[in-house]
Design a protein around this motif. Structure first.
Motif, short mmCIF file in Angstrom:
data_model
loop_
_atom_site.label_atom_id
_atom_site.label_comp_id
_atom_site.label_asym_id
_atom_site.label_seq_id
_atom_site.Cartn_x
_atom_site.Cartn_y
_atom_site.Cartn_z
N LYS A 14 0.87 -1.13 0.11
CA LYS A 14 -0.02 -0.12 0.18
C LYS A 14 0.95 1.33 0.21
N THR A 17 2.59 4.01 3.02
CA THR A 17 2.50 3.28 4.18
C THR A 17 4.17 3.13 4.81
N HIS A 47 0.14 10.79 3.37
CA HIS A 47 -1.10 10.23 2.82
C HIS A 47 -1.29 11.20 1.74
N LEU A 52 -9.93 9.54 4.17
CA LEU A 52 -9.80 8.28 4.10
C LEU A 52 -10.62 7.30 3.12
N PHE A 56 -7.01 3.23 3.71
CA PHE A 56 -7.46 2.62 4.96
C PHE A 56 -8.87 3.00 5.19
N SER A 74 -4.97 2.85 11.20
CA SER A 74 -4.17 2.13 10.16
C SER A 74 -3.15 1.11 10.88
N GLU A 77 0.33 1.90 10.24
CA GLU A 77 0.75 1.91 8.92
C GLU A 77 0.84 3.20 8.09
#
Length: 223
Positions: A14, A17, A47, A52, A56, A74, A77
């Motif tokens: 991902k 992360t 991010h 979100l 996530f 998360s 993460e």
């Protein structure tokens, strides 16, 4: 050519992360790119999306949520900028893309300056699609390298740069909309060219033909 690990090893894990960035380090990346933005409690987190949901599970905008909440949902993460700085080799070229919603009047660059104060400044590139933010960065610290992000480089690039009042280090265009004519203009102005996002062989070959200086890729082991 510089290969930036785009949001870490995002072709395998991902994006943005902690695991993705650690994987990129393990793969031996020499350059990294991440997106950062401010939380409700003024923490710089890594991010891409403003909200979100895609990476996530959860709802809400990053700017309206706290760092602790994001850490919990998360499972650790969704990292802070400080966490990423702590795991990157200090000789790495590090591109930090600043993201902030137009409705948010906070000056994100001030918080970033504090976090990067111990990282070698010559190895940092600050970029954004929001060139007003970059203008503030340049006025506050013209020693930092600045990358102007474009979906499509304007035909009047030289005039645009003069108008915006920034002396950039690089122009960071979309490889799909980039041309040899634009490349020549950039080279004529002694600026670097870092194109995004190069994941396929056809785009890599195009990047070579256009004589770019670096690419952002989700697969640094592919080229």
């Amino acid at each position: 050519m510089i290969l930036f690990a785009h949001r870490g090893a995002s072709g395998y894990l991902k994006e943005n992360t902690l695991s993705s960035l650690k994987k990129a380090v393990e793969m031996g990346a020499k350059a990294y790119e991440i997106d950062v933005q401010l939380t409700k409690d003024n923490k710089i987190v890594v991010h891409h999306d403003y909200s979100l949901g895609r990476i996530f599970k959860g709802e809400g905008y990053i700017k309206d949520l706290t760092e602790n909440y994001l850490h919990e949902i998360s499972k650790g993460e969704l990292p802070t900028l400080k966490e990423i700085i702590n795991i990157l080799p200090k000789d790495s070229f590090f591109n930090i893309e600043l993201k902030i919603e137009n409705s948010d009047i906070r000056e994100i660059e001030d918080y970033v300056f504090e976090e990067i104060k111990d990282y070698p400044k010559e190895n940092i590139l600050i970029s954004s699609f929001n060139h007003e933010i970059l203008k503030r960065v340049y006025k506050k610290n013209n020693k930092l390298k600045i990358g102007l992000l474009f979906d499509e480089v304007p035909n009047n690039l030289e005039e645009y740069i003069e108008k915006v009042g920034i002396k950039p280090y690089s122009i960071n265009p979309n490889i799909k909309k980039f041309s040899i004519e634009k490349s020549r203009i950039i080279k004529r102005n002694n600026l670097k060219i870092f194109t995004y996002t190069v994941n396929e062989e056809i785009d890599y070959k195009k990047a070579i033909e256009l004589e770019v200086d670096g690419i952002f890729t989700d697969y640094i082991d592919r080229f």
